[in-house]
Write an enzyme that holds these catalytic residues in place. Structure first.
Site, PDB file in Angstrom:
ATOM      1  N   ALA A  65       0.863  -1.185   0.000  1.00 43.72           N
ATOM      2  CA  ALA A  65       0.000   0.000   0.000  1.00 43.72           C
ATOM      3  C   ALA A  65       0.898   1.234   0.000  1.00 43.72           C
ATOM      4  CB  ALA A  65      -0.895  -0.013   1.225  1.00 43.72           C
ATOM      5  N   GLY A 109       0.577  -5.107   0.867  1.00 45.51           N
ATOM      6  CA  GLY A 109      -0.682  -5.185   0.120  1.00 45.51           C
ATOM      7  C   GLY A 109      -0.509  -5.797  -1.261  1.00 45.51           C
ATOM      8  N   GLU A 112      -0.680  -9.417  -0.678  1.00 43.64           N
ATOM      9  CA  GLU A 112      -2.079  -9.729  -0.343  1.00 43.64           C
ATOM     10  C   GLU A 112      -2.951  -9.748  -1.600  1.00 43.64           C
ATOM     11  OE1 GLU A 112      -1.859  -6.503   2.704  1.00 43.64           O
ATOM     12  OE2 GLU A 112      -2.942  -7.951   3.929  1.00 43.64           O
ATOM     13  N   GLU A 132       4.962  -5.160   6.933  1.00 42.22           N
ATOM     14  CA  GLU A 132       4.206  -4.084   7.602  1.00 42.22           C
ATOM     15  C   GLU A 132       4.707  -3.812   9.010  1.00 42.22           C
ATOM     16  OE1 GLU A 132       2.821  -6.571   5.840  1.00 42.22           O
ATOM     17  OE2 GLU A 132       1.146  -5.816   4.636  1.00 42.22           O
TER      18      GLU A 132
HETATM   19  C1  HXC Z   1       4.944   4.428  -1.421  1.00 39.86           C
HETATM   20  C2  HXC Z   1       6.829   3.472  -2.294  1.00 39.86           C
HETATM   21  C3  HXC Z   1       6.517   2.235  -1.720  1.00 39.86           C
HETATM   22  C4  HXC Z   1       5.310   2.147  -0.962  1.00 39.86           C
HETATM   23  C5  HXC Z   1       8.360   2.023  -2.780  1.00 39.86           C
HETATM   24  N1  HXC Z   1       7.989   3.286  -2.951  1.00 39.86           N
HETATM   25  N2  HXC Z   1       7.500   1.345  -2.030  1.00 39.86           N
HETATM   26  N3  HXC Z   1       6.049   4.558  -2.151  1.00 39.86           N
HETATM   27  N4  HXC Z   1       4.582   3.263  -0.846  1.00 39.86           N
HETATM   28  N5  HXC Z   1       4.905   1.012  -0.413  1.00 39.86           N
HETATM   29  C6  HXC Z   1       8.662   4.361  -3.695  1.00 39.86           C
HETATM   30  C7  HXC Z   1       9.864   4.889  -2.945  1.00 39.86           C
HETATM   31  O1  HXC Z   1       9.471   5.834  -1.983  1.00 39.86           O
HETATM   32  C8  HXC Z   1      10.658   5.487  -4.068  1.00 39.86           C
HETATM   33  O2  HXC Z   1      10.094   6.720  -4.425  1.00 39.86           O
HETATM   34  C9  HXC Z   1      10.396   4.531  -5.212  1.00 39.86           C
HETATM   35  O3  HXC Z   1       9.186   3.832  -4.904  1.00 39.86           O
HETATM   36  C10 HXC Z   1      11.499   3.500  -5.389  1.00 39.86           C
HETATM   37  O4  HXC Z   1      11.674   2.842  -4.143  1.00 39.86           O
HETATM   38  P1  HXC Z   1      13.094   2.685  -3.434  1.00 39.86           P
HETATM   39  O5  HXC Z   1      12.836   2.443  -1.979  1.00 39.86           O
HETATM   40  O6  HXC Z   1      14.000   3.819  -3.781  1.00 39.86           O
HETATM   41  O7  HXC Z   1      13.632   1.374  -4.152  1.00 39.86           O
HETATM   42  P2  HXC Z   1      14.614   0.263  -3.583  1.00 39.86           P
HETATM   43  O8  HXC Z   1      15.752   0.895  -2.832  1.00 39.86           O
HETATM   44  O9  HXC Z   1      14.909  -0.601  -4.749  1.00 39.86           O
HETATM   45  O10 HXC Z   1      13.762  -0.548  -2.507  1.00 39.86           O
HETATM   46  C11 HXC Z   1      12.655  -1.279  -2.927  1.00 39.86           C
HETATM   47  C12 HXC Z   1      11.816  -1.728  -1.697  1.00 39.86           C
HETATM   48  C13 HXC Z   1      11.480  -0.484  -0.836  1.00 39.86           C
HETATM   49  C14 HXC Z   1      12.601  -2.727  -0.856  1.00 39.86           C
HETATM   50  C15 HXC Z   1      10.571  -2.400  -2.246  1.00 39.86           C
HETATM   51  O11 HXC Z   1      10.931   0.534  -1.701  1.00 39.86           O
HETATM   52  C16 HXC Z   1      10.498  -0.745   0.255  1.00 39.86           C
HETATM   53  O12 HXC Z   1      10.841  -1.304   1.299  1.00 39.86           O
HETATM   54  N6  HXC Z   1       9.243  -0.329   0.044  1.00 39.86           N
HETATM   55  C17 HXC Z   1       8.191  -0.422   1.070  1.00 39.86           C
HETATM   56  C18 HXC Z   1       7.700  -1.836   1.198  1.00 39.86           C
HETATM   57  C19 HXC Z   1       6.654  -1.957   2.289  1.00 39.86           C
HETATM   58  O13 HXC Z   1       6.901  -1.646   3.468  1.00 39.86           O
HETATM   59  N7  HXC Z   1       5.451  -2.389   1.928  1.00 39.86           N
HETATM   60  C20 HXC Z   1       4.308  -2.514   2.868  1.00 39.86           C
HETATM   61  C21 HXC Z   1       3.450  -1.245   2.847  1.00 39.86           C
HETATM   62  S1  HXC Z   1       2.162  -1.343   4.028  1.00 39.86           S
HETATM   63  P3  HXC Z   1      10.945   8.088  -4.394  1.00 39.86           P
HETATM   64  O14 HXC Z   1       9.935   9.135  -4.712  1.00 39.86           O
HETATM   65  O15 HXC Z   1      11.546   8.184  -3.029  1.00 39.86           O
HETATM   66  O16 HXC Z   1      11.966   7.883  -5.471  1.00 39.86           O
HETATM   67  C22 HXC Z   1       0.993  -2.296   3.299  1.00 39.86           C
HETATM   68  C23 HXC Z   1      -0.281  -2.539   4.119  1.00 39.86           C
HETATM   69  C24 HXC Z   1      -1.415  -3.042   3.262  1.00 39.86           C
HETATM   70  O17 HXC Z   1       1.127  -2.759   2.221  1.00 39.86           O
HETATM   71  C25 HXC Z   1      -2.762  -2.892   3.968  1.00 39.86           C
HETATM   72  C26 HXC Z   1      -3.773  -2.100   3.200  1.00 39.86           C
HETATM   73  C27 HXC Z   1      -5.080  -1.897   3.881  1.00 39.86           C
END
Ligand code: HXC
Length: 258
Positions: A65, A109, A112, A132
């Site tokens: 998400a 997400g 999921e 998460e």
């Molecule tokens: C918003 C995101 C994002 C996310 C990546 N980006 N994941 N933006 N939400 N979930 C954006 C980054 O901010 C960045 O934008 C660009 O995508 C590239 O990501 P990087 O981090 O620079 O890439 P990298 O170093 O290759 O790392 C990849 C990654 C990392 C390991 C996937 O991005 C990461 O850990 N992302 C978050 C993963 C996460 O925690 N997911 C769970 C979310 S909570 P900019 O603008 O900075 O260049 C969830 C709950 C669901 O999903 C429930 C719903 C009801």
């Protein structure tokens, strides 16, 4: 319909829906989830579509998400919006088969979402995770429930508690994905699988979907009764007559979803 966060192509009875927010690794924001629910519902209603393929990019199916969109929300905000529940319910109402073609990050997400599809074909670069906990939250659209059913309690706890990623090999070994293919061949293989599904009776495919999904939602006894009654019911269809006649006449069946 033109979408901002999706690319949709319908060809040869297959609706290919591609998540398309490349700058955010296909993070699921409200616009994307709304459009996805709309595109899936439209594909389900479109008589030309017999199978749906949901995919992302080579780098990411979806990295979860959208954290930027969620960061400042309050309890009341997410509670009142019932964040992503209406959209995921729309996905779960789709009766036609949905194949997830996953390459790269498939996190939170995103994981999921992939698990809500009917089966997952992964590229050898796929990485699955429920990270998460690193954000001070838990999965919110089924991750604690579905991942546990796919891979068992120990691995699900490991994934949710440590936030570690699972590679494609581990995901296949654990039953999360049905097959792994080389990254370059992912879309060819997924479209070939969809073409196989599209050859069948879509009516029968819907019954397969309902029956397998029952196994997650009811007791074995009830599930077996449901399956048996559906098996009986299919003898009222033209497709059963056609499928069995085609076998006996050593020819390809021509299903009409009747
Ligand atoms: C918003 C995101 C994002 C996310 C990546 N980006 N994941 N933006 N939400 N979930 C954006 C980054 O901010 C960045 O934008 C660009 O995508 C590239 O990501 P990087 O981090 O620079 O890439 P990298 O170093 O290759 O790392 C990849 C990654 C990392 C390991 C996937 O991005 C990461 O850990 N992302 C978050 C993963 C996460 O925690 N997911 C769970 C979310 S909570 P900019 O603008 O900075 O260049 C969830 C709950 C669901 O999903 C429930 C719903 C009801």
């Amino acid at each position: 319909m033109a979408y901002e966060t999706l690319i949709v192509d319908i060809n040869d009875h297959i609706a290919l829906i591609r998540l398309n927010r490349p700058d955010a690794l296909n993070a699921l924001n409200s616009a994307l989830m709304r459009e996805l629910a709309d595109a899936l519902t439209a594909a389900d209603r479109n008589d030309k579509v017999r199978c749906i393929v949901l995919t992302g990019s080579e780098k990411a199916f979806a990295a979860g998400a959208d954290i930027k969109e969620m960061a400042d929300k309050s309890f009341v905000d997410v509670f009142e919006a019932d964040l992503f529940t209406p959209e995921t319910e729309a996905l779960l109402r789709v009766r036609k088969p949905i194949i997830a073609a996953v390459s790269g990050y498939c996190l939170g997400g995103g994981c999921e979402l992939a698990m809500m599809c009917d089966f997952i074909i992964a590229s050898d670069t796929a990485k699955f995770g429920q990270p998460e906990i690193n954000l001070g939250v838990v999965a919110g659209i089924g991750g604690t429930q579905r991942l546990t059913r796919f891979v068992g309690k120990s691995k699900a706890m490991d994934m949710h508690l440590t936030g570690r990623f699972m590679d494609a090999e581990e995901a296949e070994r654990s039953g999360l994905v049905s097959r792994i293919v080389p990254a370059k061949k992912l879309m060819d293989e997924a479209m070939a699988a969809a073409a196989k599904v599209a050859e069948k009776s879509t009516l029968t495919a819907k019954v397969v979907k309902e029956s397998v999904n029952r196994s997650y939602e009811t007791t074995l006894r009830e599930g077996l009764l449901f399956e048996r009654r559906m098996f009986h019911a299919l003898f009222a269809t033209e497709d059963q007559k056609e499928g069995m006649a085609a076998f006996l006449e050593k020819r390809e069946a021509q299903f009409r979803d009747r």
